[in-house]
Structure formats: C-alpha cells, structure tokens
Design a protein around this motif. Structure first.
Motif, mmCIF file in Angstrom:
data_model
loop_
_atom_site.group_PDB
_atom_site.id
_atom_site.type_symbol
_atom_site.label_atom_id
_atom_site.label_comp_id
_atom_site.label_asym_id
_atom_site.label_seq_id
_atom_site.Cartn_x
_atom_site.Cartn_y
_atom_site.Cartn_z
ATOM 1 N N VAL A 127 59.487 113.627 12.397
ATOM 2 C CA VAL A 127 58.854 113.463 11.081
ATOM 3 C C VAL A 127 58.289 112.053 10.928
ATOM 4 O O VAL A 127 57.147 111.872 10.467
ATOM 5 N N LEU A 128 59.081 111.035 11.312
ATOM 6 C CA LEU A 128 58.604 109.655 11.179
ATOM 7 C C LEU A 128 57.382 109.403 12.058
ATOM 8 O O LEU A 128 56.403 108.783 11.617
ATOM 9 N N ASN A 133 51.477 108.615 12.408
ATOM 10 C CA ASN A 133 50.253 108.935 13.134
ATOM 11 C C ASN A 133 49.317 109.848 12.355
ATOM 12 O O ASN A 133 48.134 109.954 12.710
ATOM 13 N N THR A 134 49.797 110.489 11.320
ATOM 14 C CA THR A 134 48.903 111.267 10.448
ATOM 15 C C THR A 134 48.207 110.358 9.450
ATOM 16 O O THR A 134 47.017 110.537 9.149
ATOM 17 N N ASP A 138 43.516 106.176 13.478
ATOM 18 C CA ASP A 138 43.418 106.434 14.917
ATOM 19 C C ASP A 138 44.736 106.963 15.481
ATOM 20 O O ASP A 138 45.071 106.733 16.640
ATOM 21 N N GLY A 139 45.498 107.659 14.654
ATOM 22 C CA GLY A 139 46.790 108.182 15.082
ATOM 23 C C GLY A 139 46.658 109.352 16.046
ATOM 24 O O GLY A 139 45.593 109.942 16.215
ATOM 25 N N GLY A 143 51.840 113.586 19.807
ATOM 26 C CA GLY A 143 52.993 113.045 20.527
ATOM 27 C C GLY A 143 54.278 113.061 19.722
ATOM 28 O O GLY A 143 55.219 112.325 20.038
ATOM 29 N N TRP A 144 54.351 113.921 18.709
ATOM 30 C CA TRP A 144 55.485 113.931 17.780
ATOM 31 C C TRP A 144 56.841 114.115 18.465
ATOM 32 O O TRP A 144 57.880 113.670 17.959
ATOM 33 N N ALA A 145 56.872 114.762 19.624
ATOM 34 C CA ALA A 145 58.158 115.060 20.278
ATOM 35 C C ALA A 145 58.675 113.911 21.136
ATOM 36 O O ALA A 145 59.817 113.966 21.602
ATOM 37 N N ILE A 146 57.872 112.862 21.329
ATOM 38 C CA ILE A 146 58.264 111.787 22.258
ATOM 39 C C ILE A 146 59.584 111.119 21.859
ATOM 40 O O ILE A 146 60.469 110.945 22.708
#
Length: 435
Positions: A127-128, A133-134, A138-139, A143-146
């Motif tokens: 979520v963070l 990045n949302t 330029d987000g 890559g949310w799972a990284i």
C-alpha cells in the motif's frame, strides 16, 4: 463475570512444542550460515560494481551460456535468478508443506498469528509503495510487490551478528512468518509477474511433476531419478513463461511429510530439506545475491538521483515503515480482538523489534524488482538501492531494539535450558499451561 484463565486465553509468541522448537533451531543454524554468506556475496558485488573494474563484473554477470531451445540461453545472472533460486523455492515448498501438515501451523490457533502478521506485513508495504508511486508523476506502481518479502536468511544473519539470545517463541514466529511470507510471494510472482503464458509447455510440465510426485509418494528418492525429473519440470515451466522458481515450490509440495508407517521421526520432506537446505543457503542464495546486488551507485550524485525516484522511496518506506506497521499492527489487532495475550516473559517492544527485523528484504525483493522492471534497467538499479538501503535501515533499528532487550532474552534462554529430563525435553516445554 469471571476473567478467563491463562489456559483459556492463550498466548502470543509462546514457545510452542518441543519437536517444533528443536527443528526450528536446526533450520535457523543453517540459515545463519547462509545469511552470512549472502551478506558477503552482496557486499562483494556492491564493492566490485563501484570500482574501476566494474566492467569486469558486468561482463561476468551478463555472460550468456546454455542451449537456445526452451529459451535457456541465459546470462549467469539469469541462471542464478531462474535456476539457482528454484532450489531455494524447493526448500520453501518442503518447509511450507511440513509446517501445515506436521508443524505448529496445523493448529489454527498457532497459525493465526504468523498468517495474520504475514498478510499485514505484505499488505502495508504494498500500500505504501503504491501510494507513493501513484501520487508521483513519474511513479511506477507496477513494482508494488517489491517491498513485501522478508529475507529470513538475511534476518537471521543479523541476529547472529548482534548476538542476541532470542527466545524460542520469537524465533519460531520469525521463521514461521517467513514461511507464510514465501507462500504469498510465490503466489504474487505466479499471478502478477507472468508476462506471457504458453499453455502447452505448462501442461507438458505436469508430466515430470506427476512422475516426480508418484516416486516420492512411494518413498523413492534416488537422485538419479528425481534430479532429471526436477530439471525437466523446471525447463518446461521456464519455457511456459511462468517464472521457473514456481516449479521448485510445486515439486516441494509433492513430497510426503509423514512417515509411511505413521510413526515418529523424520519424514521424507524433512529428510530432503535436510539434504538440500545447505545447497540452497550456502550456494544458491549467496550466488544470486552476488549477481543481483551489484549496482553501480555513481557516487553521492548517483545515490541522490536514486533517492529522488519514487520507486526507491516506495521500497525504503515499504521495508522500514510498512513491514513494521503491518506486522506489529496485525499482532496488536489479534491481541485486542481475541482472547490472546502476549507471553508473560515478553513485551510489545519485542513485537516491534521482530516487526522491524522482518523489514530486511533481499532475495525475493530483488527478484521481483528484476521481474517488474527488467534486469539491468535504470529502475532495476534504483530498486537495488532501495532494497539495500531499506534492509540496512530496518536491520539497524531492529538491532538497537532487540539488543536493548538482550538481558531479558538471556534470562528466558536460561529457563528454557534448565531441568532437562531423561527424555531430553526441557521441563518448561512439558509443563506449559496450554499444553
């Protein structure tokens, strides 16, 4: 209205059963060695990539070999991430199945805490990262799972370095949390990071997997039969477009946990885990770390540029803040809305320290970064900076908190090793009120 007794209320981070505590102690000893080798591999890679001889490192990492058929002409870095990590995930599959069949996770009461903590510890970092990045122009939300993965080998190596006498309950929680974390990470990789899918190859991969499963169910564990079948399954899954490490997990799931005669003792899954874990922790993961962690920082200017990228910011916040808040918050909610209490010997500072330590993400985080942005891309380099920085920050803060509690841990450890009966089981495990 009467107050529930301790036996009715249950305890969070209790020491668990003696067989499980002994098994986890053995596993953590192996992970400690592997974690130290992992750290060494990462340090060598980072140092080499930032010397005048960095081109030699790049040439070694990008050197390609292997047959072109089945898309197996890979770089050495590719062989490390797609090939060697399949061994790591095979051990994870064995461990997962054993935990849910014969470990403490077969008990829903004991499974509730690590499962809830793992889910919270993956949801909050995601979520963070996604929020940062949302909102950024330029987000890269993809890559949310990284920052969602915990690297148990790295975390345990940190414990070895700071020499903390962590009690059995917290050690069990850390390893079990990492096991559930691995399951969720595997699911994420399979569902969200498969760009192309060749169904024919995937269906064909079921043949060696089925034969492998049939042999191990019959307790046939000759390496001359199982290794070629495992290699065939891995190659076909790789050709299908699904990340090849998933083959390792599936093969691990096919191995029986319990003995054929139903008696006590080591089953085939634990036997294979005992054989393969040293190869995973001592070779596969450190070699992957060596090829994955080598990022050219470009001095302070390069680091500053990386820290301006929402990807780097999201990864660092996810590992340091997201993991801590997700795991500690889930544990607090479980204690608040159920009849579970913290173990008498522990405090919420211990929970906070463990949650911070779980923010050490490395192996799977770097793998997901490569899958999300492509190996060698600018964003992949920034992922590496974020993972390294976030893991170091999380480990440093966790070390401060856990070392401050080390006197308490040493007293608990002394109690756990006192009064050992002839059966070799400490009395403290036999006389627990919730046994």
């Amino acid at each position: 209205m009467t107050t529930p007794t301790r036996s009715a209320r249950g305890r969070l981070f209790s020491r668990g059963s003696w067989p499980e505590a002994a098994r986890i102690a053995e596993a953590l000893r192996a992970e400690t060695t592997g974690g130290l080798l992992l750290i060494a591999g990462a340090v060598v890679a980072v140092v080499w990539a930032n010397t005048p001889w960095s081109s030699a490192y790049d040439h070694l990492r990008d050197w390609q070999l292997g047959p072109a058929s089945l898309d197996l002409h890979l770089s050495l870095a590719g062989w490390a991430s797609d090939g060697l990590l399949a061994i790591f995930f095979f051990v994870a599959g064995l461990e997962l199945k054993r935990e849910f069949v014969a470990g403490d996770l077969r008990d829903p009461r004991r499974a509730a805490l690590p499962v809830a903590a793992a889910v919270g510890g993956m949801a909050m970092p995601a979520v963070l990262y996604a929020l940062v990045n949302t909102l950024a122009a330029d987000g890269a939300p993809g890559g949310w799972a990284i920052p969602t993965a915990t690297d148990i080998a790295f975390a345990v190596a940190i414990l070895a370095v700071i020499s903390t006498h962590l009690p059995t309950g917290l050690r069990t929680f850390l390893l079990t949390l990492a096991v559930v974390d691995d399951l969720l990470a595997i699911t994420i990789i399979a569902l969200f990071y498969t760009d192309r899918l060749h169904l024919g190859w995937l269906l064909l991969a079921l043949v060696p997997i089925a034969v492998f499963g049939t042999l191990v169910q019959r307790r046939v564990y000759s390496p001359w039969l199982l290794v070629p079948l495992a290699l065939a399954a891995w190659a076909l899954v790789h050709a299908s477009g699904v990340h090849a490490t998933v083959a390792g997990v599936v093969l691990g799931f096919t191995v029986p946990v319990l003995r054929r005669d139903g008696g006590p003792g080591r089953g085939l899954a634990e036997h294979l885990e005992h054989l393969v874990r040293p190869l995973s922790a001592g070779v596969a993961v450190p070699v992957f770390a060596f090829f994955a962690a080598g990022v050219t920082l470009g001095g302070w200017h390069g680091i500053g540029r990386a820290l301006q990228d929402p990807v780097t910011i999201g990864v660092v916040l996810g590992l340091v803040v997201g993991k801590t808040s997700g795991i500690a918050g889930s544990t607090w909610l479980l204690a608040t809305f159920t009849r579970a209490d913290l173990d008498d010997e522990l405090s919420w500072w211990d929970v906070l320290g463990m949650a911070m330590l779980a923010g050490v993400g490395f192996t799977v985080s770097l793998l997901i970064g490569e899958l999300a942005f492509g190996t060698g891309s600018a964003r992949d380099a920034h992922v590496k900076v974020g993972v390294l920085l976030g893991s170091v920050l999380a480990a440093t803060v966790a070390a401060i908190v856990l070392r401050a509690r080390n006197r308490v841990y040493r007293r608990i450890e002394a109690l756990e090793t006192l009064d050992v009966d002839r059966d070799g089981v400490p009395d403290v495990f036999e006389n627990d009120w919730d046994r």
